[in-house]
Scaffold this motif. Structure first.
Motif, PDB file in Angstrom:
ATOM      1  N   ARG A   1      -9.549  -0.690  -6.700  1.00 14.15           N
ATOM      2  CA  ARG A   1     -10.225   0.565  -7.044  1.00 14.15           C
ATOM      3  C   ARG A   1      -9.596   1.776  -6.372  1.00 14.15           C
ATOM      4  NH1 ARG A   1     -16.738  -0.941  -7.318  1.00 14.15           N
ATOM      5  NH2 ARG A   1     -16.630  -1.864  -9.404  1.00 14.15           N
ATOM      6  N   GLU A   2      -9.182   1.616  -5.126  1.00 17.58           N
ATOM      7  CA  GLU A   2      -8.713   2.776  -4.375  1.00 17.58           C
ATOM      8  C   GLU A   2      -7.206   3.007  -4.481  1.00 17.58           C
ATOM      9  OE1 GLU A   2     -10.083   2.552  -0.350  1.00 17.58           O
ATOM     10  OE2 GLU A   2     -12.216   2.565  -0.918  1.00 17.58           O
TER      11      GLU A   2
ATOM     12  N   SER B   1       0.819  -1.209   0.000  1.00 19.93           N
ATOM     13  CA  SER B   1       0.000   0.000   0.000  1.00 19.93           C
ATOM     14  C   SER B   1       0.855   1.262   0.000  1.00 19.93           C
ATOM     15  CB  SER B   1      -0.931  -0.012   1.217  1.00 19.93           C
ATOM     16  OG  SER B   1      -1.819   1.078   1.176  1.00 19.93           O
TER      17      SER B   1
ATOM     18  N   SER C   1      -5.036 -12.554   4.609  1.00 16.50           N
ATOM     19  CA  SER C   1      -6.108 -12.344   5.580  1.00 16.50           C
ATOM     20  C   SER C   1      -7.463 -12.492   4.906  1.00 16.50           C
ATOM     21  CB  SER C   1      -5.985 -10.948   6.191  1.00 16.50           C
ATOM     22  OG  SER C   1      -7.156 -10.600   6.886  1.00 16.50           O
TER      23      SER C   1
ATOM     24  N   ALA D   1      -9.899 -10.863   5.526  1.00 16.56           N
ATOM     25  CA  ALA D   1     -10.515  -9.535   5.444  1.00 16.56           C
ATOM     26  C   ALA D   1      -9.958  -8.696   4.296  1.00 16.56           C
ATOM     27  CB  ALA D   1     -10.304  -8.797   6.766  1.00 16.56           C
ATOM     28  N   PHE D   2      -8.995  -9.247   3.546  1.00 17.19           N
ATOM     29  CA  PHE D   2      -8.359  -8.496   2.452  1.00 17.19           C
ATOM     30  C   PHE D   2      -9.371  -8.299   1.326  1.00 17.19           C
ATOM     31  CE2 PHE D   2      -5.356  -8.190  -1.212  1.00 17.19           C
ATOM     32  CZ  PHE D   2      -4.663  -7.076  -0.788  1.00 17.19           C
ATOM     33  N   ASP D   3      -9.697  -7.051   1.021  1.00 14.81           N
ATOM     34  CA  ASP D   3     -10.714  -6.716   0.019  1.00 14.81           C
ATOM     35  C   ASP D   3     -10.021  -6.328  -1.275  1.00 14.81           C
ATOM     36  OD1 ASP D   3     -12.750  -5.688  -1.534  1.00 14.81           O
ATOM     37  OD2 ASP D   3     -13.755  -4.692   0.135  1.00 14.81           O
ATOM     38  N   LEU D   4      -9.885  -7.292  -2.187  1.00 17.56           N
ATOM     39  CA  LEU D   4      -9.177  -7.038  -3.441  1.00 17.56           C
ATOM     40  C   LEU D   4      -9.866  -5.970  -4.278  1.00 17.56           C
ATOM     41  CD1 LEU D   4      -8.075 -10.617  -4.512  1.00 17.56           C
ATOM     42  CD2 LEU D   4      -6.573  -8.649  -4.207  1.00 17.56           C
ATOM     43  N   GLN D   5     -11.178  -5.987  -4.319  1.00 18.36           N
ATOM     44  CA  GLN D   5     -11.892  -4.985  -5.107  1.00 18.36           C
ATOM     45  C   GLN D   5     -11.593  -3.577  -4.598  1.00 18.36           C
ATOM     46  OE1 GLN D   5     -16.426  -3.835  -6.611  1.00 18.36           O
ATOM     47  NE2 GLN D   5     -16.108  -5.679  -5.406  1.00 18.36           N
ATOM     48  N   LYS D   6     -11.607  -3.415  -3.291  1.00 16.08           N
ATOM     49  CA  LYS D   6     -11.327  -2.110  -2.705  1.00 16.08           C
ATOM     50  C   LYS D   6      -9.902  -1.671  -2.998  1.00 16.08           C
ATOM     51  CE  LYS D   6     -11.354   0.420   1.676  1.00 16.08           C
ATOM     52  NZ  LYS D   6     -11.602   0.343   3.142  1.00 16.08           N
ATOM     53  N   VAL D   7      -8.932  -2.590  -2.841  1.00 17.93           N
ATOM     54  CA  VAL D   7      -7.529  -2.255  -3.091  1.00 17.93           C
ATOM     55  C   VAL D   7      -7.322  -1.864  -4.558  1.00 17.93           C
ATOM     56  CG1 VAL D   7      -5.194  -3.201  -3.184  1.00 17.93           C
ATOM     57  CG2 VAL D   7      -6.632  -3.628  -1.190  1.00 17.93           C
TER      58      VAL D   7
END
Length: 258
Positions: free
Chosen positions: A81-82, A30, A71, A73-79
């Motif tokens: 896009r953001e 990140s 994890s 909880a790792f949100d690939l879509q969010k990563v």
């Protein structure tokens, strides 16, 4: 921003962004994505050409899987896009030529980061790998956009499904990259290429980027109209006047760029 995951050097109009996590083959976390984005925006304001390269033996090994990927909880879509999308769009929208100097392995999102540049120059020992299916994913970071445009549908599909390594020589033959350069000549070669662009007509380079990219979706009348519009703007520039004057005087032009 203080950079820790990258280095940023500005010399004679050349902004060199070096991915600097060699201990993990410059894997993208990140922090690195945020720093690359900041450096790209900075370069667009103060340079005439931008270079992406890597420290050590790799260009970029892709997403850092230790950066939360294991994890639940790792949100690939969010990563994507953001973090990935702003970084990739900063390359795409950059008004300057963006060069990837691929010094070693480029895998997964690292391969597609390299391919997002306007021109890719790779050292001969480098390789490109759409490694996503090896961990149960599909290509991202623009891979499904760039690959079919660069190498055609059949090769793009094969590279994505089989996750086979594509050597730099093979990538050059396929049209995935601009050129593959012997390792011993690589550093001097890409720096000479970049120095040439840094002395060139920056506005013309920006117009070329726009025209070639929009040409994929335009019919011929629309593209001819766009060419006329952009060429008309360039024809009013000081660099055009300098280019013509230099040609008539049989000397090298001294372009102002931006």
């Amino acid at each position: 921003m203080n950079y820790e995951a990258i280095r940023y050097e500005l010399t004679e109009g050349m902004a060199v962004i070096t991915l600097n996590r060699p201990e993990v083959m410059n894997a993208l976390n990140s922090a690195m994505r945020a720093e690359i984005l900041d450096a790209l925006r900075r370069a667009a304001d103060e340079a005439r050409v931008v270079v992406l390269t890597g420290e050590g033996r790799a260009f970029c090994s892709g997403q850092d899987l230790a950066d939360g990927a294991a994890s639940g909880a790792f949100d690939l879509q969010k990563v994507l896009r953001e973090e990935y999308e702003p970084m990739l769009m900063a390359i795409y929208d950059c008004p300057l030529p963006v060069i990837s100097a691929v010094n070693g392995a480029a895998a997964g999102a690292g391969a597609n980061l390299a391919l997002a540049a306007d021109v890719v120059i790779a050292t001969q020992s480098a390789a490109f790998l759409q490694a996503f299916t090896r961990i149960g994913l599909m290509p991202d970071a623009g891979g499904t956009y760039w690959l079919p445009r660069q190498v055609g549908f059949a090769r793009a599909m094969g590279a994505a499904l089989f996750a086979d390594k594509v050597t730099a020589d093979q990538a050059a033959q396929w049209g995935m990259i601009w050129e593959s350069v012997p390792d011993a000549e690589f550093a001097a070669h890409w720096r000479a290429r970049v120095a040439h662009l840094a002395k060139g007509p920056t506005a013309a380079y920006g117009a070329i980027k726009r025209a070639l990219r929009e040409g994929y979706g335009n019919d011929l009348p629309t593209q001819l109209s766009l060419e006329a519009e952009l060429q008309g703007q360039l024809g009013q520039s000081r660099d055009f006047h300098e280019g013509v004057t230099a040609f008539l005087q049989k000397r090298a032009p001294a372009f102002e760029g931006r």
